[in-house]
Design a protein around this motif. Sequence first.
Motif, PDB file in Angstrom:
ATOM      1  N   GLY A  93      -3.329  -9.410 -14.709  1.00 63.21           N
ATOM      2  CA  GLY A  93      -2.394 -10.506 -14.824  1.00 63.21           C
ATOM      3  C   GLY A  93      -1.543 -10.222 -16.131  1.00 63.21           C
ATOM      4  N   ASP A  94      -0.353 -10.788 -16.204  1.00 57.78           N
ATOM      5  CA  ASP A  94       0.328 -10.803 -17.306  1.00 57.78           C
ATOM      6  C   ASP A  94       0.877 -12.169 -17.814  1.00 57.78           C
ATOM      7  N   SER A  95       0.999 -12.252 -19.120  1.00 57.78           N
ATOM      8  CA  SER A  95       1.256 -13.689 -19.431  1.00 57.78           C
ATOM      9  C   SER A  95       0.420 -14.659 -18.813  1.00 57.78           C
ATOM     10  N   ALA A  96       1.388 -15.862 -18.271  1.00 57.91           N
ATOM     11  CA  ALA A  96       0.365 -16.903 -17.660  1.00 57.91           C
ATOM     12  C   ALA A  96      -0.271 -16.331 -16.684  1.00 57.91           C
ATOM     13  N   GLY A  97       0.097 -15.450 -15.860  1.00 60.60           N
ATOM     14  CA  GLY A  97      -0.761 -14.723 -14.798  1.00 60.60           C
ATOM     15  C   GLY A  97      -2.028 -14.288 -15.077  1.00 60.60           C
ATOM     16  N   ALA A  98      -2.189 -13.991 -16.713  1.00 61.91           N
ATOM     17  CA  ALA A  98      -3.294 -13.559 -17.112  1.00 61.91           C
ATOM     18  C   ALA A  98      -4.172 -14.724 -17.022  1.00 61.91           C
ATOM     19  N   GLY A  99      -3.577 -15.826 -17.517  1.00 61.58           N
ATOM     20  CA  GLY A  99      -4.313 -16.859 -17.666  1.00 61.58           C
ATOM     21  C   GLY A  99      -5.224 -17.419 -16.571  1.00 61.58           C
ATOM     22  N   LEU A 100      -4.237 -17.404 -15.454  1.00 65.52           N
ATOM     23  CA  LEU A 100      -4.721 -17.695 -14.065  1.00 65.52           C
ATOM     24  C   LEU A 100      -5.743 -16.618 -13.576  1.00 65.52           C
ATOM     25  N   ALA A 101      -5.583 -15.460 -13.858  1.00 61.05           N
ATOM     26  CA  ALA A 101      -6.569 -14.482 -13.231  1.00 61.05           C
ATOM     27  C   ALA A 101      -7.844 -14.420 -14.012  1.00 61.05           C
ATOM     28  N   LEU A 102      -7.935 -14.965 -15.352  1.00 59.58           N
ATOM     29  CA  LEU A 102      -9.027 -14.910 -16.124  1.00 59.58           C
ATOM     30  C   LEU A 102      -9.767 -16.163 -15.750  1.00 59.58           C
ATOM     31  N   SER A 124       1.066  -1.243  -0.024  1.00 56.91           N
ATOM     32  CA  SER A 124       0.038  -0.130  -0.113  1.00 56.91           C
ATOM     33  C   SER A 124       0.804   1.316  -0.028  1.00 56.91           C
ATOM     34  N   PRO A 125       0.364   2.481  -0.502  1.00 51.61           N
ATOM     35  CA  PRO A 125       1.204   3.617  -0.788  1.00 51.61           C
ATOM     36  C   PRO A 125       1.480   4.085   0.876  1.00 51.61           C
ATOM     37  N   ARG A 126       2.723   4.439   0.979  1.00 49.19           N
ATOM     38  CA  ARG A 126       3.209   4.807   2.154  1.00 49.19           C
ATOM     39  C   ARG A 126       3.055   6.330   2.482  1.00 49.19           C
ATOM     40  N   GLY A 127       2.190   6.634   3.713  1.00 50.03           N
ATOM     41  CA  GLY A 127       1.829   7.807   4.181  1.00 50.03           C
ATOM     42  C   GLY A 127       0.719   8.391   3.567  1.00 50.03           C
ATOM     43  N   SER A 128      -0.076   7.807   2.941  1.00 47.45           N
ATOM     44  CA  SER A 128      -1.457   8.012   2.153  1.00 47.45           C
ATOM     45  C   SER A 128      -2.421   7.045   2.059  1.00 47.45           C
ATOM     46  N   GLU A 129      -3.869   7.181   1.831  1.00 44.08           N
ATOM     47  CA  GLU A 129      -4.800   5.981   1.749  1.00 44.08           C
ATOM     48  C   GLU A 129      -4.729   5.610   0.392  1.00 44.08           C
ATOM     49  N   ALA A 130      -4.859   4.370   0.008  1.00 46.98           N
ATOM     50  CA  ALA A 130      -5.149   3.829  -1.345  1.00 46.98           C
ATOM     51  C   ALA A 130      -6.526   4.141  -1.915  1.00 46.98           C
ATOM     52  N   VAL A 131      -6.582   4.463  -3.061  1.00 47.42           N
ATOM     53  CA  VAL A 131      -7.769   4.988  -3.796  1.00 47.42           C
ATOM     54  C   VAL A 131      -8.384   3.510  -4.291  1.00 47.42           C
ATOM     55  N   ALA A 132      -7.806   2.736  -4.566  1.00 52.65           N
ATOM     56  CA  ALA A 132      -8.321   1.657  -5.228  1.00 52.65           C
ATOM     57  C   ALA A 132      -7.609   0.339  -4.909  1.00 52.65           C
ATOM     58  N   GLN A 133      -7.780  -0.871  -5.160  1.00 51.99           N
ATOM     59  CA  GLN A 133      -7.104  -2.206  -4.902  1.00 51.99           C
ATOM     60  C   GLN A 133      -6.932  -3.034  -6.180  1.00 51.99           C
ATOM     61  N   VAL A 134      -5.972  -3.624  -6.218  1.00 50.61           N
ATOM     62  CA  VAL A 134      -5.535  -4.484  -7.509  1.00 50.61           C
ATOM     63  C   VAL A 134      -5.200  -5.774  -6.959  1.00 50.61           C
ATOM     64  N   LEU A 135      -5.468  -7.090  -7.761  1.00 53.29           N
ATOM     65  CA  LEU A 135      -5.033  -7.911  -7.423  1.00 53.29           C
ATOM     66  C   LEU A 135      -4.204  -8.424  -8.651  1.00 53.29           C
ATOM     67  N   TYR A 136      -2.750  -8.208  -8.491  1.00 54.22           N
ATOM     68  CA  TYR A 136      -1.611  -8.630  -9.567  1.00 54.22           C
ATOM     69  C   TYR A 136      -1.376 -10.001  -9.552  1.00 54.22           C
ATOM     70  N   VAL A 137      -1.550 -10.612 -10.653  1.00 57.76           N
ATOM     71  CA  VAL A 137      -1.200 -12.022 -10.875  1.00 57.76           C
ATOM     72  C   VAL A 137      -0.103 -12.221 -11.835  1.00 57.76           C
ATOM     73  N   HIS A 138       1.312 -12.714 -11.530  1.00 64.13           N
ATOM     74  CA  HIS A 138       2.385 -12.466 -12.250  1.00 64.13           C
ATOM     75  C   HIS A 138       2.475 -13.479 -13.325  1.00 64.13           C
ATOM     76  N   GLY A 139       3.069 -13.392 -14.435  1.00 62.74           N
ATOM     77  CA  GLY A 139       3.413 -14.361 -15.346  1.00 62.74           C
ATOM     78  C   GLY A 139       4.702 -15.089 -14.984  1.00 62.74           C
ATOM     79  N   GLY A 140       5.187 -15.993 -16.266  1.00 62.32           N
ATOM     80  CA  GLY A 140       6.438 -16.516 -16.012  1.00 62.32           C
ATOM     81  C   GLY A 140       6.010 -18.206 -16.490  1.00 62.32           C
TER      82      GLY A 140
END
Length: 305
Positions: free
Chosen positions: A152-161, A71-87
């Motif tokens: 998600g990016d690459s394989a992570g996009a497949g898992l995310a979808l 999370s951003p240091r020193g301020s409130e987050a304005v949205a949230q993301v689930l990021y699923v990596h590729g590889g």
Amino acid sequence: MGGVPSLRSRALSVALIATGRRRRFASAEAVRARVAQTARRPASHLPPRSLGRIAEVSRAFVGAWPVYDISPRGSEAVAQVLYVHGGAYINELVRPHWSMIRTLVARARARVVVPAYILAPRGTADRNVPVAADLLSGLIESGGAGGTVLIGDSAGAGLALAAAQRLRDRTGAQPSRIVLISPWLDVTMSHPAQPDIERADPLLARPGLAEAGRLYAGTLAADDPRVSPLLGSFEGLAPLTVFTGTRDVLTTDSRELLRRARADGVDVEFHEEAGLPHGYPLLPVPEGRVARDRIVDLVRAAAEL
């Protein structure tokens, strides 16, 4: 579709070819050797220490998965993301992933949840998709700051979808938007246009990808939608944004997604860049910067929903 690729992008593709990056996927044997090496000496998925200068970083476990909460240091987050990596389902988080995560925290002011999911062959689709769906469900239900964007990016996009499809089938819930970066959505590697595209791809080759997909499928068939979500239904999914380049053997997955998702009534924002390789939005090239700017805008827009 973009026009002529930038000089920097062309130079990067030449450099990737010169360094032989595609050899990692040149054969099933090369992939099996990579998996064996990783089993002997597991790669680190730890975030870079520099991330702590701009973000609060914590780690918890969801089952056997280490999950980072940034999370951003020193301020409130304005949205949230689930990021699923590729590889290719066989490689851990690497520097370009963390650079993208840093961008989302610093510029989009987002809380980013990052699972270091179990890699194939231990982590297979029948095990990983339900856990990813649970993570996504928890973020959506928690409300928190703004909306929830699934990236998600690459394989992570497949898992995310696949996770979004499972959650839709389970409860009907969806994130505010799904962003797929050079997605790998069909591990069968059977599209008839892929051989021609592969010749110009500086990073990926079909034999190794097919083997990585086989390891990730485990006991499931390669065309099972949990493994290859391109072959599942798109009806009822959140709006999609897709980034792909024409020097990516997997660009056929993005084009098929566009056709199938729109046929199922899903809104798709589609970006195809001429002459760009796999994962270009994560790369230090002008086209990558434009893609990152758009992703930041999409996450900020989710905060207003």
